[in-house]
Each structure stands twice: as C-alpha cells, then as structure tokens.
Design a protein around this motif. Structure first.
Motif, PDB file in Angstrom:
ATOM      1  N   PHE A   1      42.160 -10.875  15.489  1.00 11.75           N
ATOM      2  CA  PHE A   1      42.985  -9.720  15.828  1.00 11.75           C
ATOM      3  C   PHE A   1      43.906  -9.453  14.645  1.00 11.75           C
ATOM      4  N   GLN A   2      43.948  -8.197  14.213  1.00  9.88           N
ATOM      5  CA  GLN A   2      44.834  -7.837  13.125  1.00  9.88           C
ATOM      6  C   GLN A   2      45.925  -6.919  13.647  1.00  9.88           C
ATOM      7  N   GLY A   3      47.101  -7.076  13.105  1.00 11.46           N
ATOM      8  CA  GLY A   3      48.245  -6.271  13.506  1.00 11.46           C
ATOM      9  C   GLY A   3      49.506  -6.921  12.981  1.00 11.46           C
ATOM     10  N   HIS A   4      50.630  -6.569  13.555  1.00 13.99           N
ATOM     11  CA  HIS A   4      51.898  -7.202  13.197  1.00 13.99           C
ATOM     12  C   HIS A   4      52.416  -7.921  14.435  1.00 13.99           C
ATOM     13  N   PHE A   5      52.417  -9.246  14.367  1.00 13.83           N
ATOM     14  CA  PHE A   5      52.816 -10.073  15.489  1.00 13.83           C
ATOM     15  C   PHE A   5      54.123 -10.771  15.164  1.00 13.83           C
ATOM     16  N   SER A   6      55.097 -10.654  16.042  1.00 14.45           N
ATOM     17  CA  SER A   6      56.417 -11.206  15.805  1.00 14.45           C
ATOM     18  C   SER A   6      56.403 -12.725  15.941  1.00 14.45           C
ATOM     19  N   LEU A   7      56.770 -13.394  14.886  1.00  9.57           N
ATOM     20  CA  LEU A   7      56.893 -14.852  14.929  1.00  9.57           C
ATOM     21  C   LEU A   7      58.227 -15.261  15.536  1.00  9.57           C
ATOM     22  N   GLU A   8      59.200 -14.369  15.445  1.00  6.27           N
ATOM     23  CA  GLU A   8      60.533 -14.678  15.965  1.00  6.27           C
ATOM     24  C   GLU A   8      60.462 -14.978  17.463  1.00  6.27           C
ATOM     25  N   ARG A   9      59.709 -14.159  18.196  1.00  9.94           N
ATOM     26  CA  ARG A   9      59.584 -14.392  19.640  1.00  9.94           C
ATOM     27  C   ARG A   9      58.910 -15.731  19.914  1.00  9.94           C
TER      28      ARG A   9
ATOM     29  N   ALA B   1      58.832 -18.357  18.027  1.00  2.61           N
ATOM     30  CA  ALA B   1      59.666 -19.477  17.596  1.00  2.61           C
ATOM     31  C   ALA B   1      60.773 -19.790  18.598  1.00  2.61           C
ATOM     32  N   ARG B   2      61.085 -18.864  19.507  1.00  8.14           N
ATOM     33  CA  ARG B   2      62.125 -19.113  20.510  1.00  8.14           C
ATOM     34  C   ARG B   2      61.708 -20.149  21.541  1.00  8.14           C
ATOM     35  N   PHE B   3      60.413 -20.402  21.637  1.00  6.49           N
ATOM     36  CA  PHE B   3      59.903 -21.312  22.658  1.00  6.49           C
ATOM     37  C   PHE B   3      59.728 -22.706  22.097  1.00  6.49           C
ATOM     38  N   ALA B   4      60.036 -23.682  22.929  1.00  7.37           N
ATOM     39  CA  ALA B   4      59.822 -25.073  22.549  1.00  7.37           C
ATOM     40  C   ALA B   4      58.317 -25.347  22.551  1.00  7.37           C
ATOM     41  N   PRO B   5      57.864 -26.291  21.749  1.00 13.65           N
ATOM     42  CA  PRO B   5      56.425 -26.584  21.684  1.00 13.65           C
ATOM     43  C   PRO B   5      55.798 -26.862  23.046  1.00 13.65           C
ATOM     44  N   GLU B   6      56.528 -27.506  23.938  1.00 10.57           N
ATOM     45  CA  GLU B   6      55.956 -27.806  25.258  1.00 10.57           C
ATOM     46  C   GLU B   6      55.793 -26.557  26.122  1.00 10.57           C
ATOM     47  N   GLN B   7      56.431 -25.447  25.737  1.00 10.67           N
ATOM     48  CA  GLN B   7      56.301 -24.199  26.485  1.00 10.67           C
ATOM     49  C   GLN B   7      55.094 -23.379  26.038  1.00 10.67           C
ATOM     50  N   LEU B   8      54.548 -23.657  24.876  1.00 11.72           N
ATOM     51  CA  LEU B   8      53.447 -22.854  24.342  1.00 11.72           C
ATOM     52  C   LEU B   8      52.194 -22.878  25.221  1.00 11.72           C
TER      53      LEU B   8
ATOM     54  N   VAL C   1      52.052 -22.909  28.385  1.00 10.81           N
ATOM     55  CA  VAL C   1      52.348 -21.982  29.485  1.00 10.81           C
ATOM     56  C   VAL C   1      52.141 -20.550  29.003  1.00 10.81           C
ATOM     57  N   LEU C   2      52.628 -20.241  27.813  1.00  9.72           N
ATOM     58  CA  LEU C   2      52.459 -18.895  27.247  1.00  9.72           C
ATOM     59  C   LEU C   2      50.987 -18.584  27.024  1.00  9.72           C
ATOM     60  N   GLN C   3      50.232 -19.568  26.593  1.00 12.63           N
ATOM     61  CA  GLN C   3      48.801 -19.349  26.374  1.00 12.63           C
ATOM     62  C   GLN C   3      48.093 -19.021  27.686  1.00 12.63           C
ATOM     63  N   ARG C   4      48.463 -19.710  28.760  1.00 16.85           N
ATOM     64  CA  ARG C   4      47.858 -19.415  30.072  1.00 16.85           C
ATOM     65  C   ARG C   4      48.246 -18.018  30.533  1.00 16.85           C
ATOM     66  N   LEU C   5      49.520 -17.644  30.360  1.00 17.98           N
ATOM     67  CA  LEU C   5      49.962 -16.312  30.771  1.00 17.98           C
ATOM     68  C   LEU C   5      49.268 -15.228  29.956  1.00 17.98           C
TER      69      LEU C   5
END
Length: 141
Positions: A29-37, A39-46, A48-52
């Motif tokens: 996928f190409q585009g502009h994806f915000s890394l700031e958002r 980076a706000r999540f702790a590694p253990e939360q990622l 959960v984000l992947q499932r969502l």
C-alpha cells in the motif's frame, strides 16, 4: 522492542511512512501514513490495533454503534433499526474477525417466549396473522 521513530534524526521534521507491505500475501500500500499515531501506542497494544484493522467498514460502524449504545441491545435495536438476532449475528461476526470465539451462551439463553415473540412479530409483519391475533399470542407467550 524499539519504538517507531516519528522525527527525522537529521532535521527534526515529522516522519511519514510512504509504503506498507504484507509479506504474507505480497500486497503493498502506498500513501502517507502517520507514524506519530502509531508511536503513541505501547508495543503490547499493537496486536490489538492489528486485529481492529482487520474489521470491515461495516463492522467498524457496528462496533461504534455498540459502544455508543454501551452494549445495550435494546438501544442498538432502536438506533440501527435491526432485530436482536441480526444484531447478535453482527456481534458474532465482529468477534470472529477479531479472532475470538463467539459465545453462543447469550443466544441459547434466549427464552422460548422471546423466540415465540420474534416468530409472532414476523408473522404479523408478513401479514399472516392479524394485529389482534398477534396481541393475543403475545399475551400468552
């Protein structure tokens, strides 16, 4: 696990990802994806984000409505104008998409009078019985 950098180490500007790639299916996928958002999540939360992120837009709208209704199916029925069995099926779809095994307990706990009520209302809507007959049956159910 090291966190994702969000600032350029040379000039301090915001960093933006321009490509995401899945090694499983070789999709990019190409585009502009915000890394700031991210980076706000702790590694253990990622995870959960992947499932969502796997949820379809329709499933995400259902989750949003479910949260707004505070999980109360009566409010969901009114807000979405859908029957309990339809809402329950949608919740099960979301649970499966998130990798959880949906519990049939709530569905099996539905009493026979509730099942009868649904059948009576369906017959009334289909014009198979009159309003008076439906009322009589509902009082007996």
């Amino acid at each position: 696990m090291q966190s994702v950098p969000t600032r350029c180490p040379f000039c301090g500007s915001d960093l933006v990802a321009t490509e995401l790639h899945c090694f499983g299916c070789e999709t990019s996928f190409q585009g502009h994806f915000s890394l700031e958002r991210l980076a706000r999540f702790a590694p253990e939360q990622l995870p959960v984000l992947q499932r969502l992120a796997r949820l379809s837009p329709e499933q995400l709208r259902f989750v949003e409505a479910f949260l707004r209704a505070e999980g109360k199916f009566r409010r969901l029925e009114e807000d979405l104008n859908l029957s309990y069995p339809t809402l329950r099926a949608r919740l099960n779809e979301v649970l499966e998409a998130l990798g959880f095994e949906p519990s049939n307990r709530a569905h099996s706990e539905q009493t026979s009078s509730n099942v009868d009520r649904e059948a009576i209302l369906a017959q009334l809507e289909a014009g198979e019985i009159s309003f008076e007959e439906a009322m009589q049956r509902l009082k007996g159910a």
